[in-house]
Design a protein around this motif. Structure first.
Motif, PDB file in Angstrom:
ATOM      1  N   PRO A  63      -7.307  10.832  10.496  1.00 55.65           N
ATOM      2  CA  PRO A  63      -8.238  11.679   9.899  1.00 55.65           C
ATOM      3  C   PRO A  63      -7.490  13.744   9.586  1.00 55.65           C
ATOM      4  O   PRO A  63      -8.113  14.439   8.736  1.00 55.65           O
ATOM      5  CB  PRO A  63      -9.179  11.979  10.630  1.00 55.65           C
ATOM      6  CG  PRO A  63      -8.708  11.298  11.658  1.00 55.65           C
ATOM      7  CD  PRO A  63      -7.247  10.618  11.538  1.00 55.65           C
ATOM      8  N   HIS A 106      -7.345   2.348  -3.344  1.00 56.87           N
ATOM      9  CA  HIS A 106      -8.549   2.498  -2.381  1.00 56.87           C
ATOM     10  C   HIS A 106      -8.674   2.742  -1.155  1.00 56.87           C
ATOM     11  O   HIS A 106      -8.748   3.010   0.162  1.00 56.87           O
ATOM     12  CB  HIS A 106      -9.546   1.266  -3.131  1.00 56.87           C
ATOM     13  CG  HIS A 106     -11.066   1.773  -2.434  1.00 56.87           C
ATOM     14  ND1 HIS A 106     -11.785   2.898  -2.741  1.00 56.87           N
ATOM     15  CD2 HIS A 106     -11.163   0.894  -1.782  1.00 56.87           C
ATOM     16  CE1 HIS A 106     -12.914   2.742  -1.746  1.00 56.87           C
ATOM     17  NE2 HIS A 106     -12.653   1.453  -1.101  1.00 56.87           N
ATOM     18  N   ARG A 107      -8.064   1.142  -0.573  1.00 59.73           N
ATOM     19  CA  ARG A 107      -8.075   0.540   0.568  1.00 59.73           C
ATOM     20  C   ARG A 107      -6.641   1.374   1.326  1.00 59.73           C
ATOM     21  O   ARG A 107      -6.944   1.658   2.729  1.00 59.73           O
ATOM     22  CB  ARG A 107      -7.001  -0.908   0.729  1.00 59.73           C
ATOM     23  CG  ARG A 107      -8.069  -2.152   0.395  1.00 59.73           C
ATOM     24  CD  ARG A 107      -7.476  -3.442  -0.134  1.00 59.73           C
ATOM     25  NE  ARG A 107      -8.533  -4.270  -0.429  1.00 59.73           N
ATOM     26  CZ  ARG A 107      -8.304  -5.335  -1.618  1.00 59.73           C
ATOM     27  NH1 ARG A 107      -7.107  -4.700  -1.809  1.00 59.73           N
ATOM     28  NH2 ARG A 107      -9.163  -5.864  -1.972  1.00 59.73           N
ATOM     29  N   ARG A 126      -7.621   7.492   5.796  1.00 62.44           N
ATOM     30  CA  ARG A 126      -8.425   8.344   6.479  1.00 62.44           C
ATOM     31  C   ARG A 126      -8.899   8.247   8.006  1.00 62.44           C
ATOM     32  O   ARG A 126      -9.167   8.907   8.747  1.00 62.44           O
ATOM     33  CB  ARG A 126     -10.078   7.890   5.478  1.00 62.44           C
ATOM     34  CG  ARG A 126      -8.909   9.078   4.104  1.00 62.44           C
ATOM     35  CD  ARG A 126     -10.620   8.676   3.456  1.00 62.44           C
ATOM     36  NE  ARG A 126     -10.626   9.647   1.853  1.00 62.44           N
ATOM     37  CZ  ARG A 126     -10.264   8.142   1.327  1.00 62.44           C
ATOM     38  NH1 ARG A 126     -10.729   6.956   1.443  1.00 62.44           N
ATOM     39  NH2 ARG A 126      -9.552   8.731  -0.014  1.00 62.44           N
ATOM     40  N   THR A 127      -8.908   6.751   8.051  1.00 58.84           N
ATOM     41  CA  THR A 127      -9.060   6.530   9.446  1.00 58.84           C
ATOM     42  C   THR A 127      -8.119   6.749  10.358  1.00 58.84           C
ATOM     43  O   THR A 127      -8.195   7.360  11.697  1.00 58.84           O
ATOM     44  CB  THR A 127      -8.779   4.713   9.414  1.00 58.84           C
ATOM     45  OG1 THR A 127      -9.770   4.507   8.047  1.00 58.84           O
ATOM     46  CG2 THR A 127      -9.459   4.123  11.025  1.00 58.84           C
ATOM     47  N   LEU A 172      -5.704   4.671   0.768  1.00 58.36           N
ATOM     48  CA  LEU A 172      -6.500   5.876   1.334  1.00 58.36           C
ATOM     49  C   LEU A 172      -7.324   5.222   2.266  1.00 58.36           C
ATOM     50  O   LEU A 172      -7.509   6.109   3.111  1.00 58.36           O
ATOM     51  CB  LEU A 172      -6.826   6.093  -0.173  1.00 58.36           C
ATOM     52  CG  LEU A 172      -5.715   7.159  -0.826  1.00 58.36           C
ATOM     53  CD1 LEU A 172      -6.879   7.704  -2.444  1.00 58.36           C
ATOM     54  CD2 LEU A 172      -5.531   8.049  -0.653  1.00 58.36           C
ATOM     55  N   ALA A 173      -8.245   4.504   2.539  1.00 64.95           N
ATOM     56  CA  ALA A 173      -9.222   4.632   3.039  1.00 64.95           C
ATOM     57  C   ALA A 173      -8.627   4.618   4.598  1.00 64.95           C
ATOM     58  O   ALA A 173      -8.772   4.904   5.433  1.00 64.95           O
ATOM     59  CB  ALA A 173     -10.208   3.808   3.263  1.00 64.95           C
ATOM     60  N   ARG A 174      -7.019   3.304   4.964  1.00 64.29           N
ATOM     61  CA  ARG A 174      -6.302   3.724   5.715  1.00 64.29           C
ATOM     62  C   ARG A 174      -5.956   4.699   6.271  1.00 64.29           C
ATOM     63  O   ARG A 174      -5.959   5.049   7.469  1.00 64.29           O
ATOM     64  CB  ARG A 174      -5.448   2.368   5.494  1.00 64.29           C
ATOM     65  CG  ARG A 174      -4.010   2.042   7.107  1.00 64.29           C
ATOM     66  CD  ARG A 174      -5.563   1.319   7.339  1.00 64.29           C
ATOM     67  NE  ARG A 174      -3.501   0.908   8.688  1.00 64.29           N
ATOM     68  CZ  ARG A 174      -4.833   0.587   9.869  1.00 64.29           C
ATOM     69  NH1 ARG A 174      -5.665   0.887  10.363  1.00 64.29           N
ATOM     70  NH2 ARG A 174      -3.326   0.484  10.747  1.00 64.29           N
ATOM     71  N   GLN A 214       0.589  -1.143  -0.042  1.00 65.71           N
ATOM     72  CA  GLN A 214       0.043  -0.410   0.182  1.00 65.71           C
ATOM     73  C   GLN A 214       0.890   0.982   0.215  1.00 65.71           C
ATOM     74  O   GLN A 214       0.610   2.471  -1.145  1.00 65.71           O
ATOM     75  CB  GLN A 214      -0.865   0.056   0.610  1.00 65.71           C
ATOM     76  CG  GLN A 214      -2.192  -0.984   1.393  1.00 65.71           C
ATOM     77  CD  GLN A 214      -2.673  -0.972   1.781  1.00 65.71           C
ATOM     78  OE1 GLN A 214      -2.955  -0.675   3.499  1.00 65.71           O
ATOM     79  NE2 GLN A 214      -3.933  -1.364   2.185  1.00 65.71           N
ATOM     80  N   SER A 258      -7.767  -1.360  -6.096  1.00 61.94           N
ATOM     81  CA  SER A 258      -7.916  -1.320  -5.146  1.00 61.94           C
ATOM     82  C   SER A 258      -6.843  -1.520  -3.932  1.00 61.94           C
ATOM     83  O   SER A 258      -7.639  -1.146  -2.991  1.00 61.94           O
ATOM     84  CB  SER A 258      -8.098  -2.896  -5.014  1.00 61.94           C
ATOM     85  OG  SER A 258      -6.885  -4.139  -5.351  1.00 61.94           O
TER      86      SER A 258
END
Length: 172
Positions: free
Chosen positions: A156, A145-146, A152-153, A148-150, A112, A142
């Motif tokens: 933040p 996406h994963r 953001r978590t 960037l989601a991580r 990632q 994918s």
């Protein structure tokens, strides 16, 4: 004609960009130097073929990523203290943001992190990133996406008006 003609010029011209990539992958200037040196040793051995093929930088970048991903044991960090490491005394907003970004990148998997570095700092297309990583474009999408989601978590505070693109000037 020497079989290494052009290698020195290639390194001089691309060293900063390659070092930046290595640093962003490892998060540590010393490890980045080791990583780049290790990769350049392999590149010089293959230089005649790489220079004839016409794209030694793509090979070198891919080798950086592959070598970084395979350094699992060497890159494991051990902190002998329960306290977080000190990053210096500067408290300006830009420095704090870079530290937060580095800490957030450390929480991603190696693949990632490699995708984020190649897509956002090296500004590679999805196709070029897939080529550098030796995977499909779908996998790059994918993983991005994963990742960037991580991010953001885990961070933040990096979202909002500021974006990852604003941190492109991170250097060792």
């Amino acid at each position: 004609m020497d079989r290494h003609d052009g290698f020195r010029e290639f390194v001089l011209a691309r060293q900063q960009a390659l070092m930046r990539t290595a640093y962003l992958l490892t998060g540590d200037a010393h490890l980045a130097e080791d990583l780049l040196q290790s990769v350049l040793i392999n590149v010089v051995g293959r230089w005649p073929k790489l220079s004839a093929d016409g794209n030694p930088e793509a090979y070198t970048r891919k080798a950086l990523v592959n070598q970084y991903i395979s350094w699992r044991r060497r890159l494991q960090r051990e902190w002998p203290s329960a306290d977080p490491p000190e990053y210096g005394a500067s408290h300006d907003e830009e420095t704090v943001d870079r530290i937060m970004l580095r800490q957030a990148l450390d929480k991603l998997t190696r693949k990632q992190r490699a995708v984020i570095v190649l897509r956002f700092w090296e500004d590679l297309t999805e196709t070029q990133t897939a080529e550098a990583l030796g995977c499909s474009v779908g996998n790059v999408k994918s993983q991005t996406h994963r990742a960037l989601a991580r991010l953001r978590t885990v961070a933040p505070e990096l979202a909002g008006p500021r974006s990852l693109y604003e941190f492109q000037e991170v250097t060792p």
